[in-house]
Scaffold this active site. Structure first.
Site, mmCIF file in Angstrom:
data_model
loop_
_atom_site.group_PDB
_atom_site.id
_atom_site.type_symbol
_atom_site.label_atom_id
_atom_site.label_comp_id
_atom_site.label_asym_id
_atom_site.label_seq_id
_atom_site.Cartn_x
_atom_site.Cartn_y
_atom_site.Cartn_z
ATOM 1 N N ARG A 20 38.417 40.840 45.619
ATOM 2 C CA ARG A 20 37.455 39.798 45.282
ATOM 3 C C ARG A 20 38.072 38.403 45.354
ATOM 4 N NH1 ARG A 20 33.132 41.933 42.032
ATOM 5 N NH2 ARG A 20 32.498 43.866 43.064
ATOM 6 N N ASP A 50 22.948 32.985 33.422
ATOM 7 C CA ASP A 50 24.019 33.810 33.986
ATOM 8 C C ASP A 50 25.283 32.963 34.030
ATOM 9 O OD1 ASP A 50 23.872 36.665 35.653
ATOM 10 O OD2 ASP A 50 25.615 35.441 36.146
#
Length: 300
Positions: free
Chosen positions: A59, A171
């Protein structure tokens, strides 16, 4: 200069890619993983177990290379010491966030809303002459959940325009929030959605593709999208929420963090308010005051 050197290194990397020269693989050591594990936990409450080491590497490797760095330790130093704005830490959290969602995911929750909770809430509010409903989608990902909530509320409240209905969608990832605010989805995202709802609340085609669907303004007006870290000590809310959705978020937290978050939700709910969690989650093992209603649904 440092800037000129970084530009040269980027050009060199692009050159090697174009001519199929192998680019040196950057590995992540256990010590480097531990540094990021602590950084991510402190910043977001997300706990990465050692088995996530390769996932973390995959990632973050693009961020390491984009900054022309040669190790994860150098990147860690960049995030913690050379970026006072904190923007790169946000990028780290964006990279490690998992955003799997869909419209009407875990349908039993929305059936509970339309069959029981909303009719009861509407009657209660009418008696108080308080036609205001507030909802929070915590960990809203790419927006499917808050837009689904908006559809269910729109379909379940008679004379909706007489009501003040607002959904807060938050979020930690700025990347998914940008997608949420656009409200544009590919055709495959609507499998299982009743055609009537699709035709009522979405418009087909936009500047990107004629096969995409975009949420109509009537739903978008009901939702406010905001970046929020659930690990913040204090949430910037004045009013209380009638119900909160926080689904498939707490699975990334340890029990201590889950308990702290559940207490915050309790404090931000109106009396008799409801908390919805994911099907793979439970409040068992947390010190909380909620009353169990049915699996994954709790009441203040």
């Amino acid at each position: 200069s440092c800037g000129a050197l970084n530009k040269h290194l980027r050009n060199y990397t692009d050159y090697r890619k174009e001519w199929n020269y192998p680019i040196m693989e950057i590995e992540i050591s256990d010590a480097e993983f531990n540094l990021f594990q602590r950084l991510i936990y402190d910043a977001s409450g997300i706990f990465l177990t050692p088995v996530k080491k390769e996932l973390l590497k995959s990632r973050l490797i693009k961020r390491v290379r984009e900054h022309s760095l040669h190790s994860f330790k150098e990147y860690y130093n960049y995030v913690t010491e050379r970026d006072p704005s904190g923007e790169e830490l946000i990028s780290v959290l964006d990279c490690i966030s998992t955003n799997l969602t869909e419209f009407f995911r875990e349908i039993a929750h929305f059936e509970f809303l339309s069959d029981r909770l909303i009719p009861s809430l509407v009657e209660s509010k009418k008696k108080k002459t308080e036609k205001k409903i507030r909802v929070w989608s915590a960990g809203c990902s790419t927006g499917e959940e808050p837009y689904t909530l908006a559809m269910v509320l729109s379909e379940s409240i008679p004379s909706l325009f007489d009501w003040d209905v607002k959904i807060l969608a938050t979020d930690i990832s700025t990347r998914v929030l940008r997608k949420s605010m656009l409200g544009i989805y590919t055709n495959d995202r609507f499998k299982g959605m009743p055609p009537l709802l699709l035709n009522t609340y979405f418009e087909r085609g936009n500047s990107t593709s004629k096969d995409n669907y975009q949420v109509k303004q009537v739903l978008r007006n009901m939702i406010s999208f905001r970046r929020l870290n659930l690990m913040d000590d204090i949430f910037p809310f004045k009013g209380k929420f009638d119900f909160i959705f926080c689904r498939n978020v707490m699975i990334y937290f340890d029990k201590k963090t889950q308990g702290e978050l559940v207490s915050k939700y309790y404090n931000h709910l109106a009396p008799q308010g409801y908390l919805f969690i994911g099907h793979s989650e439970s409040l068992a093992g947390t010190d909380n005051k909620f009353k169990y209603v049915q699996p994954t649904i709790y009441q203040k």
